[in-house]
Design a protein around this motif. Structure first.
Motif, short mmCIF file in Angstrom:
data_model
loop_
_atom_site.label_atom_id
_atom_site.label_comp_id
_atom_site.label_asym_id
_atom_site.label_seq_id
_atom_site.Cartn_x
_atom_site.Cartn_y
_atom_site.Cartn_z
N HIS A 43 27.45 -71.51 -55.04
CA HIS A 43 27.30 -70.40 -54.11
C HIS A 43 26.14 -69.47 -54.42
N HIS A 44 25.65 -69.51 -55.63
CA HIS A 44 24.46 -68.73 -55.99
C HIS A 44 23.82 -69.36 -57.20
N ASP A 45 22.55 -69.03 -57.41
CA ASP A 45 21.84 -69.54 -58.58
C ASP A 45 22.57 -69.11 -59.84
N LEU A 46 22.56 -70.00 -60.82
CA LEU A 46 23.21 -69.73 -62.09
C LEU A 46 22.25 -69.02 -63.03
N ARG A 102 26.03 -70.80 -66.57
CA ARG A 102 25.63 -72.19 -66.34
C ARG A 102 26.59 -73.17 -67.02
N ALA A 103 27.03 -72.88 -68.23
CA ALA A 103 27.95 -73.80 -68.93
C ALA A 103 29.28 -73.87 -68.20
N ALA A 157 19.61 -72.65 -53.11
CA ALA A 157 18.16 -72.46 -52.89
C ALA A 157 17.46 -73.79 -53.10
N ALA A 158 16.39 -74.02 -52.37
CA ALA A 158 15.65 -75.28 -52.50
C ALA A 158 15.03 -75.42 -53.90
N PRO A 177 16.08 -71.98 -63.56
CA PRO A 177 16.15 -72.90 -64.71
C PRO A 177 17.58 -73.13 -65.19
N ALA A 178 18.42 -72.12 -65.15
CA ALA A 178 19.81 -72.29 -65.59
C ALA A 178 20.56 -73.22 -64.65
#
Length: 93
Positions: A17-20, A25-26, A50-51, A55-56
């Motif tokens: 649902h959103h960037d980590l 991230r784990a 997001a396209a 990095p996470a």
């Protein structure tokens, strides 16, 4: 909520649902791993927020990709740019 999932036609569909970031991230990678182990799908589709993810997020995706490859389960990305797909393939080799 980091992710949601559904199983359709023997495929596990996971939505981020959103960037980590480094704090979650784990947890996301472990949730995906648990879902794959629980459902034993024929394939996994991960929809990205997001396209070009953070990095996470790429790190969690690489971990999921390696785990799926080890189980012989194909993993595909939805909503990812070609650049992101190449990065995932390079990071998972």
């Amino acid at each position: 909520m980091l992710i949601t999932h559904a199983v359709r036609h023997d495929a596990l569909h996971v939505t981020l649902h959103h960037d980590l970031d480094v704090t979650n991230r784990a947890a996301a990678a472990l949730q995906i791993q648990a879902l794959v182990q629980e459902h034993r799908p024929a394939g996994v589709v991960i929809t990205l927020p997001a396209a070009d993810p953070s990095p996470a997020t790429l790190s969690a995706l690489a971990r999921a990709h390696r785990m799926c490859a080890g189980l012989g389960v194909p993993l595909t990305l939805s909503g990812a740019s070609d650049r992101t797909r190449r990065l995932l393939d390079a990071n998972s080799a």
